[in-house]
Design a protein around this motif. Structure first.
Motif, PDB file in Angstrom:
ATOM      1  N   PHE A  87      -5.613   2.509  -1.557  1.00 49.43           N
ATOM      2  CA  PHE A  87      -5.117   2.177  -0.223  1.00 49.43           C
ATOM      3  C   PHE A  87      -3.815   2.920   0.072  1.00 49.43           C
ATOM      4  O   PHE A  87      -3.384   2.967   1.213  1.00 49.43           O
ATOM      5  N   HIS A  88      -3.222   3.487  -0.955  1.00 50.26           N
ATOM      6  CA  HIS A  88      -1.949   4.177  -0.767  1.00 50.26           C
ATOM      7  C   HIS A  88      -2.114   5.479   0.014  1.00 50.26           C
ATOM      8  O   HIS A  88      -1.423   5.696   1.030  1.00 50.26           O
ATOM      9  N   THR A  89      -2.985   6.349  -0.424  1.00 49.87           N
ATOM     10  CA  THR A  89      -3.144   7.671   0.200  1.00 49.87           C
ATOM     11  C   THR A  89      -3.468   7.570   1.686  1.00 49.87           C
ATOM     12  O   THR A  89      -2.783   8.182   2.515  1.00 49.87           O
TER      13      THR A  89
ATOM     14  N   SER B 289      11.307  -3.422  -3.608  1.00 52.72           N
ATOM     15  CA  SER B 289      12.478  -3.032  -2.840  1.00 52.72           C
ATOM     16  C   SER B 289      12.462  -3.694  -1.472  1.00 52.72           C
ATOM     17  O   SER B 289      11.556  -3.455  -0.666  1.00 52.72           O
ATOM     18  N   PHE B 290      13.479  -4.520  -1.194  1.00 54.58           N
ATOM     19  CA  PHE B 290      13.605  -5.119   0.137  1.00 54.58           C
ATOM     20  C   PHE B 290      13.828  -4.048   1.194  1.00 54.58           C
ATOM     21  O   PHE B 290      13.381  -4.180   2.333  1.00 54.58           O
ATOM     22  N   GLU B 291      14.522  -2.992   0.803  1.00 53.78           N
ATOM     23  CA  GLU B 291      14.800  -1.918   1.763  1.00 53.78           C
ATOM     24  C   GLU B 291      13.502  -1.264   2.232  1.00 53.78           C
ATOM     25  O   GLU B 291      13.318  -1.004   3.423  1.00 53.78           O
ATOM     26  N   ARG B 292      12.580  -1.035   1.284  1.00 50.50           N
ATOM     27  CA  ARG B 292      11.316  -0.402   1.668  1.00 50.50           C
ATOM     28  C   ARG B 292      10.403  -1.377   2.399  1.00 50.50           C
ATOM     29  O   ARG B 292       9.596  -0.969   3.232  1.00 50.50           O
ATOM     30  N   MET B 293      10.511  -2.666   2.089  1.00 49.40           N
ATOM     31  CA  MET B 293       9.754  -3.656   2.864  1.00 49.40           C
ATOM     32  C   MET B 293      10.253  -3.685   4.304  1.00 49.40           C
ATOM     33  O   MET B 293       9.468  -3.816   5.250  1.00 49.40           O
TER      34      MET B 293
ATOM     35  N   THR C  15       0.825  -1.211   0.000  1.00 53.09           N
ATOM     36  CA  THR C  15       0.000   0.000   0.000  1.00 53.09           C
ATOM     37  C   THR C  15       0.861   1.264   0.000  1.00 53.09           C
ATOM     38  O   THR C  15       0.488   2.272  -0.597  1.00 53.09           O
ATOM     39  N   LEU C  16       1.999   1.213   0.662  1.00 49.37           N
ATOM     40  CA  LEU C  16       2.818   2.424   0.809  1.00 49.37           C
ATOM     41  C   LEU C  16       3.633   2.733  -0.448  1.00 49.37           C
ATOM     42  O   LEU C  16       4.046   3.879  -0.653  1.00 49.37           O
ATOM     43  N   GLU C  17       3.863   1.731  -1.286  1.00 48.65           N
ATOM     44  CA  GLU C  17       4.721   1.926  -2.459  1.00 48.65           C
ATOM     45  C   GLU C  17       4.086   2.852  -3.488  1.00 48.65           C
ATOM     46  O   GLU C  17       4.784   3.520  -4.238  1.00 48.65           O
ATOM     47  N   GLY C  18       2.770   2.910  -3.532  1.00 47.79           N
ATOM     48  CA  GLY C  18       2.103   3.781  -4.498  1.00 47.79           C
ATOM     49  C   GLY C  18       0.753   3.226  -4.866  1.00 47.79           C
ATOM     50  O   GLY C  18       0.263   2.271  -4.274  1.00 47.79           O
TER      51      GLY C  18
END
Length: 798
Positions: free
Chosen positions: A641-643, A581-585, A568-571
């Motif tokens: 779900f992103h916003t 991205s594993f870093e963002r996970m 949801t946070l990716e966009g």
């Protein structure tokens, strides 16, 4: 009395505990009562079961699960089934590879057994991954595990496919005809336009000498397909091209074959391409096919079903297409009929599955009428809500491009059979009654005598149906078409079709076509079309490149919850590609930890009870969380779900944990009794109320941790609670924002740190802006300030 949360952290091993609870008492069963209700139905894309799902599928399935969970929390009865696609070419190709056989060289019954064995041995890798991801499919009756799973090769599903075929056949919407079709030599079958891709291939423009019959002059024709000279039916030039106007009405002799063909002007020729003269073959490409239809020319097909040259090709007979091309070029050179060659990039049609070059050959096939319904299909799309709106144009562009009726019969084995028999005496077609699964290639005909000639000998059709003819029935299957007429009438059109943009031209289009032909309605009220999951560099994931990410590796490393939150946070996946991205996970995992820590802290406090007095800070945080709930409710309803989840994360970290919790910690604990009981209760109420809403907002996204925390703190199943609607308008505008409060607190904490003091060390005087006067007691307690002075600046006097 609730007990404090003992575990100091949330980990993926705790997800297994929740999974076990769901497995033993699956909460998403429709049952007989659910079948009587109006449902919110989601027609999910059935993945192929012969391979584990990839990271892109994992992402889209957890998003679909969020859609289902949100609507359940709105009090709706949700139909969210899982289908597995076990039909068609991917299964057959995998079986050929595994058992080292060729389908057309293997007895049909034996090859079908190979396919079934492959599917059995494939096991439950797909199901296991979806289960561990927390995807909550529902069932009609069963109550454990993932829910009910339907499979497209089951007798029940294939019977529905055949029933729909019979319906369309009897309505005159399916017919048989011999036409030039797209043919894949690798798959040994006809394919539809929607199953073709195009690539740029380097090839040679061969400038070949033809002779004008009437004058004897030599003319040059540039072609990339010299092996098809035998199929040449006309030479054309651009009507405005002055160089060739004198050739109009004359004839050319084809090289080697000496066949006489007419020369005419036509708009398909371009004066700046090649020599300006174009050789129109029976089936060199899709343009040739259109040309022959338009001009009423009789095609001469030179390539057979094995991808080899046939008798029409003369001396090239028996050669593969590439070999024939080389042989023809060699022959033209020997006869001094090849003037020159130029390397060019040629747009080449290929099979999207096998990647073989497409050939165009004449075959007898069944077709579903679609050309005459293009206008109706375009009108139908206006009745459907698209998420994102731009996806509507992808569908409209495809409808506009459709140029032939849909060829649906295939010369394969592992798919739903064409349910027809033929009288060997008169050729009459026998269609059986609907409702049963038929295998005409081995089953007896459903009649004893031909109704036309009373013949008693019949031959069953040996062809099967296009995989998309099967897959496009999923919406009818889940809505119990021809099985429960009341349920279907009540619940069709389906509420939502979520799917990838790459199958808009196939799965979506064909389903809408079926909906129009069978019901004259759109098949869906809403369509959510997702983009792709790409690697960290933005490249499409591919096995050949080696950048495929296995969801099992993600689950092993992070667990499901960080992955789901990341999704949801990716966009907005309906608007843009996601970079995996594993870093963002890992960053999403830190947010999961923060939620656990905040909830654990609140669990250590007394439960709120009795009279309460809400302070200014309490009222403001409650207003903020209600505004967040309003945003979440209305955005989730539009499948965004992103916003809201980006706002949820910010609220959790900044406004709630870093500011509010720190400021009211002393009041909530009230260890030194500086606050009244009512003031303490105000803090306890606000803390619990905010956490309640934060958990319910996050429940569709993170079902594991929210279920565990909600059950512990509030003693209820969070997924059985209503989703909070919140409120858009704040009751009263506050004199300060949480951003301004963060600046004030940050200034104090920084000043103490620079002096080597702990945050609990006393502060002599806190100089603060007057706008903060309403929260004086919380500020003094939080910063251990001996005095607060109000003025025009924020300053800490140590």
């Amino acid at each position: 009395m609730r007990l404090p949360i003992q575990a100091t952290r949330w980990g993926k091993e705790q997800e297994e505990k929740v999974l076990q609870q769901w497995t033993h008492a699956w909460p998403y069963r429709l049952g007989k009562a659910g079948l009587k209700k109006r449902v919110f139905s989601i027609d999910t894309p059935p993945p192929y079961v012969n391979a584990p799902i990839h990271i892109g599928q994992a992402t889209t399935y957890v998003l679909m699960d969020m859609f289902a969970r949100f609507h359940r929390m709105r009090g709706k009865t949700v139909l969210f089934p899982l289908g597995l696609d076990n039909n068609g070419l991917p299964i057959e190709v995998a079986a050929e590879k595994k058992f080292n056989v060729r389908m057309h060289e293997t007895p049909r019954e034996q090859f079908i057994q190979y396919c079934k064995q492959l599917l059995q041995e494939a096991g439950s890798a797909t199901l296991d991954s979806l289960h561990r991801l927390g995807v909550g499919f529902n069932s009609y009756e069963k109550g454990t595990g993932l829910g009910e799973v339907y499979e497209t090769d089951s007798p029940e599903y294939r019977a529905l496919t055949q029933s729909i075929f019979i319906d369309l056949w009897k309505r005159g919407l399916i017919y048989e005809d011999e036409r030039i079709n797209n043919y894949c030599p690798g798959c040994h079958t006809t394919i539809a336009d929607s199953e073709m891709d195009y690539i740029e291939k380097e090839t040679a423009f061969n400038y070949v000498k033809f002779k004008v019959q009437e004058t004897g002059e030599s003319i040059l024709i540039a072609t990339t397909r010299p092996e098809l000279i035998a199929s040449c039916g006309m030479i054309i030039f651009a009507p405005e091209d002055e160089r060739f106007k004198h050739l109009k009405g004359k004839h050319a002799l084809t090289p080697v074959y000496e066949r006489v063909v007419p020369i005419q002007p036509h708009s398909f020729a371009k004066s700046d391409k090649g020599s300006g003269l174009v050789m129109m073959c029976s089936a060199g490409d899709t343009t040739d096919i259109r040309f022959y239809r338009e001009m009423g020319l009789k095609p001469v097909i030179s390539i057979d079903q094995q991808g080899r040259m046939n008798a029409h090709a003369g001396f090239l007979q028996g050669l593969k297409v590439k070999e024939a091309r080389e042989k023809m070029i060699e022959t033209l050179r020997e006869k001094e009929l090849l003037a020159e060659q130029k390397k060019v990039l040629h747009r080449t049609p290929i099979c999207e599955r096998s990647k073989h070059d497409i050939e165009f050959i004449s075959m007898r096939e069944y077709y579903v009428k679609q050309l005459e319904f293009k206008k109706d299909l375009k009108a139908l799309t206006k009745k459907i809500k698209f998420y994102d709106e731009s996806s509507r144009q992808i569908l409209l562009d495809w409808i506009e491009s459709v140029s032939i009726d849909w060829p649906v019969s295939r010369r394969r084995y592992y798919a739903t059979e064409v349910p027809l028999w033929y009288c060997t005496s008169c050729g009459g077609v026998i269609a059986p009654e609907k409702g049963k699964y038929y295998q005409p290639w081995k089953d007896a005909a459903p009649v004893k005598k031909c109704p036309t000639c009373e013949g008693t000998a019949f031959k069953g059709d040996e062809r099967v149906l296009d995989t998309w003819f099967d897959s496009s029935n999923s919406v009818f299957y889940i809505n119990r078409y021809e099985k429960d007429s009341l349920f279907f009438k009540k619940n069709f059109p389906c509420s939502l079709r979520p799917q990838g943009k790459e199958i808009v031209r196939t799965w979506l289009y064909y389903t809408l076509l079926k909906g129009l032909l069978l019901t004259k309605k759109p098949a869906f009220n809403g369509v959510w079309v997702n983009h792709h999951i790409v690697d960290e560099k933005g490249n499409k994931m591919s096995k050949s490149v080696g950048n495929i990410i296995n969801p099992g590796d993600v689950l092993q490393r992070f667990g499901a919850e960080p992955f789901r939150l990341w999704a949801t946070l990716e966009g907005n996946l309906e608007k843009t590609d996601f970079r995996c991205s594993f870093e963002r996970m890992e960053g999403a995992g830190k947010t999961i930890t923060k939620l656990w820590n905040v909830a654990r802290f609140i669990s250590l406090l007394p439960e709120p009870k009795g009279a309460k007095k809400l302070g200014a800070l309490d009222k403001q945080i409650i207003q903020e969380v209600h505004a967040l709930a309003w945003t979440a409710f209305n955005s989730f309803d539009q499948y965004d779900f992103h916003t809201p989840m980006a706002a949820w994360r910010h609220f959790l970290w900044e406004n709630f944990a870093s500011q509010y919790v720190e400021l009211v910690k002393a009041r909530a604990q009230n260890a030194d009794k500086k606050f009244s009981t009512a003031e303490q209760q105000g803090a306890l109420y606000a803390l619990n109320h905010c956490l309640d809403l934060l958990l319910r907002i996050a429940a569709p996204v993170n079902p594991f941790i929210t279920q565990e925390l909600y059950a512990h703190l509030f003693g209820k199943d969070i997924h059985a609670q209503l989703f909070p609607k919140g409120s858009k308008q704040k009751d009263k505008k506050s004199s300060f924002s949480f951003e301004e409060l963060a600046e004030l607190n940050g200034m104090v904490w920084k000043a103490k740190k620079e002096k080597g003091l702990s945050l609990r060390d006393p502060l002599k005087v806190l100089h603060a802006l007057k706008k903060f006067k309403s929260i004086e007691k919380d500020l003094k307690a939080c910063h251990n300030a001996q005095e607060v002075k109000w003025g025009t600046e924020n300053r800490a006097e140590l």
